[in-house]
Design a protein around this motif. Structure first.
Motif, PDB file in Angstrom:
ATOM      1  N   ASN A  96      46.553  51.053  62.132  1.00  0.00           N
ATOM      2  CA  ASN A  96      45.522  49.512  62.271  1.00  0.00           C
ATOM      3  C   ASN A  96      44.891  49.644  63.634  1.00  0.00           C
ATOM      4  OD1 ASN A  96      46.803  48.489  60.112  1.00  0.00           O
ATOM      5  ND2 ASN A  96      48.359  47.325  61.290  1.00  0.00           N
ATOM      6  N   LEU A  97      45.052  50.392  64.569  1.00  0.00           N
ATOM      7  CA  LEU A  97      44.599  50.709  66.017  1.00  0.00           C
ATOM      8  C   LEU A  97      43.415  51.427  65.862  1.00  0.00           C
ATOM      9  CD1 LEU A  97      47.774  51.136  68.036  1.00  0.00           C
ATOM     10  CD2 LEU A  97      46.555  49.066  67.269  1.00  0.00           C
ATOM     11  N   SER A  98      42.021  51.135  66.408  1.00  0.00           N
ATOM     12  CA  SER A  98      40.895  52.035  66.779  1.00  0.00           C
ATOM     13  C   SER A  98      41.361  53.169  67.746  1.00  0.00           C
ATOM     14  CB  SER A  98      39.842  51.234  67.233  1.00  0.00           C
ATOM     15  OG  SER A  98      40.298  51.128  68.637  1.00  0.00           O
TER      16      SER A  98
ATOM     17  N   GLN B  63      42.039  51.780  71.100  1.00  0.00           N
ATOM     18  CA  GLN B  63      43.420  51.053  71.261  1.00  0.00           C
ATOM     19  C   GLN B  63      44.508  52.139  71.096  1.00  0.00           C
ATOM     20  OE1 GLN B  63      42.625  48.678  67.730  1.00  0.00           O
ATOM     21  NE2 GLN B  63      41.774  47.039  68.886  1.00  0.00           N
ATOM     22  N   GLN B  64      44.255  53.186  70.530  1.00  0.00           N
ATOM     23  CA  GLN B  64      45.554  54.444  70.199  1.00  0.00           C
ATOM     24  C   GLN B  64      45.456  55.072  71.765  1.00  0.00           C
ATOM     25  OE1 GLN B  64      44.454  56.957  67.248  1.00  0.00           O
ATOM     26  NE2 GLN B  64      44.994  55.410  65.529  1.00  0.00           N
TER      27      GLN B  64
ATOM     28  N   PHE C  16      42.941  45.074  72.811  1.00  0.00           N
ATOM     29  CA  PHE C  16      43.718  44.588  71.611  1.00  0.00           C
ATOM     30  C   PHE C  16      43.358  43.293  71.372  1.00  0.00           C
ATOM     31  CE2 PHE C  16      46.361  48.001  73.604  1.00  0.00           C
ATOM     32  CZ  PHE C  16      46.543  48.615  72.588  1.00  0.00           C
TER      33      PHE C  16
ATOM     34  N   ARG D  68      46.320  40.967  64.871  1.00  0.00           N
ATOM     35  CA  ARG D  68      46.910  42.263  64.140  1.00  0.00           C
ATOM     36  C   ARG D  68      46.998  43.332  64.888  1.00  0.00           C
ATOM     37  NH1 ARG D  68      46.578  43.751  58.656  1.00  0.00           N
ATOM     38  NH2 ARG D  68      46.289  45.882  58.182  1.00  0.00           N
ATOM     39  N   VAL D  69      46.249  43.843  65.946  1.00  0.00           N
ATOM     40  CA  VAL D  69      46.252  44.964  66.621  1.00  0.00           C
ATOM     41  C   VAL D  69      47.359  44.699  67.577  1.00  0.00           C
ATOM     42  CG1 VAL D  69      44.074  45.774  65.921  1.00  0.00           C
ATOM     43  CG2 VAL D  69      44.234  44.543  68.003  1.00  0.00           C
TER      44      VAL D  69
ATOM     45  N   SER E 228      50.648  44.968  65.749  1.00  0.00           N
ATOM     46  CA  SER E 228      50.969  46.353  65.534  1.00  0.00           C
ATOM     47  C   SER E 228      51.569  46.986  66.574  1.00  0.00           C
ATOM     48  CB  SER E 228      49.680  46.941  64.818  1.00  0.00           C
ATOM     49  OG  SER E 228      49.237  46.155  63.908  1.00  0.00           O
TER      50      SER E 228
END
Length: 146
Positions: free
Chosen positions: A23-25, A28-29, A78, A82-83, A86
């Motif tokens: 779910n993470l870009s 974001q990762q 974030f 949702r993110v 997650s």
């Protein structure tokens, strides 16, 4: 320290795939990787179980490198519930991995929850969910014992 078994497939490969990092870009990762290192080391020791989970996360994000981000900037990175949820669930799993969430880890999770604008009851519910997931894995491991 308690030695926990790691659930493995029939070839002995660890089975602990993350549930939510997809779910993470990429950005974001990168920040997520930094945050899991922070939570793992917040008590001064990175336990074997925590390192194992961090290695799994890293292997599932090839080419992604950790990027430091202040807690003040986290809501920009974030940018949706949702993110944030997650990431929070996966970070809480790192804290749970060793032998449960200790006081330093809980304080870190609470500060992260504030940065993510998560309500106290949501945090408690999510941590409870993570604990139940670990209990289910332990239960599955017991089924597999000879």
């Amino acid at each position: 320290m308690q030695n926990k078994q790691i659930l493995s497939d029939r070839w002995g490969k660890p089975v602990e795939a993350s549930v939510f990092i997809q779910n993470l870009s990429a950005e974001q990762q990168s920040v997520f990787l930094h945050l899991i290192h922070e939570i793992a080391s917040v008590d001064g020791v990175v336990a074997l179980e925590e390192q194992h989970m961090m290695d799994i996360f890293q292997s599932q994000m090839p080419g992604i490198v950790p990027i430091k981000c202040s807690h003040e900037e986290l809501s920009k990175v974030f940018n949706s519930k949702r993110v944030r949820v997650s990431a929070f669930l996966e970070i809480a799993a790192i804290a749970q991995a060793e032998s449960g969430i200790n006081i330093e880890e809980r304080q870190y999770l609470d500060s992260l929850a504030a940065a993510f604008d998560l309500k106290d009851f949501e945090v408690d519910d999510m941590i409870s969910w993570v604990v139940r997931q670990f209990n289910l894995i332990s239960e599955a491991q017991a089924f597999m014992e000879d």
